[in-house]
Design an enzyme around this catalytic site. Structure first.
Site, short mmCIF file in Angstrom:
data_model
loop_
_atom_site.label_atom_id
_atom_site.label_comp_id
_atom_site.label_asym_id
_atom_site.label_seq_id
_atom_site.Cartn_x
_atom_site.Cartn_y
_atom_site.Cartn_z
N ARG A 35 14.06 -6.35 9.68
CA ARG A 35 13.77 -5.19 10.54
C ARG A 35 14.01 -5.54 12.01
O ARG A 35 14.42 -4.67 12.79
CB ARG A 35 12.32 -4.75 10.34
N LYS A 195 1.56 -0.32 -2.57
CA LYS A 195 1.31 0.90 -1.78
C LYS A 195 1.39 2.14 -2.69
O LYS A 195 2.06 3.14 -2.38
CB LYS A 195 2.29 1.03 -0.61
N GLY A 344 11.38 -4.60 1.77
CA GLY A 344 11.66 -6.00 2.06
C GLY A 344 11.97 -6.85 0.83
O GLY A 344 12.94 -7.62 0.83
N GLY A 367 7.93 3.81 2.92
CA GLY A 367 7.28 5.12 2.75
C GLY A 367 8.05 6.25 3.41
O GLY A 367 8.16 7.35 2.84
C1 3PG Z 1 6.21 0.23 6.64
O1 3PG Z 1 6.07 -0.99 6.54
O2 3PG Z 1 6.64 0.94 5.70
C2 3PG Z 1 5.93 0.89 7.95
O3 3PG Z 1 5.84 -0.03 8.98
C3 3PG Z 1 4.68 1.75 7.88
O4 3PG Z 1 3.55 0.97 7.69
P1 3PG Z 1 2.18 1.69 7.26
O5 3PG Z 1 2.37 2.10 5.82
O6 3PG Z 1 1.11 0.66 7.43
O7 3PG Z 1 2.01 2.88 8.15
#
Ligand code: 3PG
Length: 388
Positions: A35, A195, A344, A367
């Site tokens: 990034r 996530k 990543g 996301g």
């Molecule tokens: C990510 O890593 O997808 C972005 O930096 C957003 O991070 P967050 O989900 O903690 O807002």
């Protein structure tokens, strides 16, 4: 219309560049600089045009508290090494008035501390947005990957400064818009990783948009659980499993692992087995997809005309559990489809196999990529529209 940075005068201007440098850090060092590297052309562009830069970014989710392990300092150091220039790291809290004095001194690149050390950032506090805007003459959003967040540095600052999109933002926006508006079918979505709560609402939308949906990682565990299959000690999210039960989880377009790689510890030491999904023992963790799942997923990927892939199939930090993700990377590379990949761990697997050139677009977004492709308006994108 979104204005690109190339249309903005930058000479002698102070430019606040919001980047997504939310990168993994281990023992105080950046372990994946993808990034950071991707944002460098914009930083160099501003300098070439005679502007100075204030870099603003977040790391992790400190929830308004100062968490030393989530300091941006190692990231600023990494940026300095990569661009071979001095980067002045400002250690004060990002809402501190001291910053004004510090950026008055001569310097080309200043780097603010983690924006999320201030609770005002995530609360989209207008005063915080004004404070950040007050540091600069121009705002650049170079964080497409954070543009699904309604945070001060994403949607607040553009209200108070002439604003534009950075070079990476524009690249992401164009590639993702192609995937959104020019779908080719079969349109295959592959989703994995963690996530889960963030990804689930997008998955629900992909369920109607896509022709095939393949799941791996913790999100797949959650669906296996929802189906009543045992996942042993594996990570999954109970609340999402509840929601998943309301979906048509027996749909023929939803593809879950049919077998999984398990072990009684996460380290990769000790014995590792492949078991049929549902045959996982109480003391075992699911750590990757199994060989039959790879064959099944490959056969779907082979027929695709457009592929969207976000998130790994297993615990890729441990090489033994990266095999499923690597097999999927190879299958995507071989497919005659237009491919868009992000996340990543997925990118690391692609790089390990030297397959980067085989993908049509590698996104820095996680996301945000899913939200945009699921048809949502991204607040950060909207905030840049209609800027004079
Ligand atoms: C990510 O890593 O997808 C972005 O930096 C957003 O991070 P967050 O989900 O903690 O807002």
């Amino acid at each position: 219309m979104i204005r690109s940075i190339t249309k903005v005068k930058l000479k002698n201007k102070k430019v606040l560049v919001r980047v997504d440098f939310n990168v993994p850090i281990k023992n105080g060092k950046v372990v994946d600089d993808f990034r950071i590297k991707e944002a460098i052309p914009t930083i160099q562009y501003v300098l070439k045009k005679g502007g100075s830069i204030i870099v603003a970014a977040h790391l992790g989710r400190p929830q308004g508290k100062i968490v030393p392990e989530l300091s941006m300092k190692p990231v600023a150091k990494k940026l300095s090494q990569l661009i071979k220039r001095k980067v002045d790291f400002i250690a004060d809290s990002p809402d501190s008035k001291n910053i004004f004095e510090k950026i008055k001194k001569r310097g080309e690149i200043f780097f603010l501390e983690n924006l999320r050390f201030s609770g005002q950032e995530e609360a989209n506090d207008e005063n915080f947005a004004r404070h950040l805007a007050g540091l600069a003459d121009v705002y650049v959003n170079e964080a497409f990957s954070d543009s699904h967040r309604t945070h001060s540095s994403i949607v607040g600052v553009p209200k108070f400064l002439p604003s534009c999109a950075g070079l990476l933002f524009m690249k992401e926006y164009r590639a993702l818009s192609r995937a959104l508006h020019q779908k080719k079918r079969p349109y295959v979505v592959i989703m994995g990783g963690a996530k889960v709560a963030t990804k689930f609402p997008y998955l629900v939308k992909f369920f109607t948009i896509a022709d095939e949906v393949i799941l791996g990682g913790i999100i797949a565990n959650t669906f296996l659980k929802a189906k009543g299959l045992s996942v042993g000690k594996s990570l999954f999210e109970e609340e999402v499993a509840e929601e998943a039960r309301k979906m048509e989880i027996t749909s023929l377009k939803l593809h879950l692992p049919v077998d999984v790689v398990v072990s009684i510890n996460l380290s990769g030491r000790g014995e590792v087995f492949a078991r049929g999904a549902g045959g996982v023992l109480k003391n075992e963790y699911i750590l990757d997809i199994g060989p039959d799942s790879v064959l099944l997923f490959e056969s779907i990927i082979k027929k695709a005309k457009m592929i969207i892939w976000n998130g790994p199939m297993g615990l890729t930090e441990v090489p033994k559990f990266a095999k499923g993700t690597e097999a999927i990377a190879l299958a995507v590379a071989k497919a005659k489809a237009w491919s868009l990949v992000g996340g990543g761990d997925v990118i690391a697997a692609i790089d390990k196999l030297g397959l980067r050139h085989k993908m049509n677009h590698i996104s820095t977004a996680g996301g945000a990529m899913l939200a945009y492709l699921a048809g949502e308006k991204l607040p950060g994108v909207e905030a840049l529209k209609n800027q004079n």
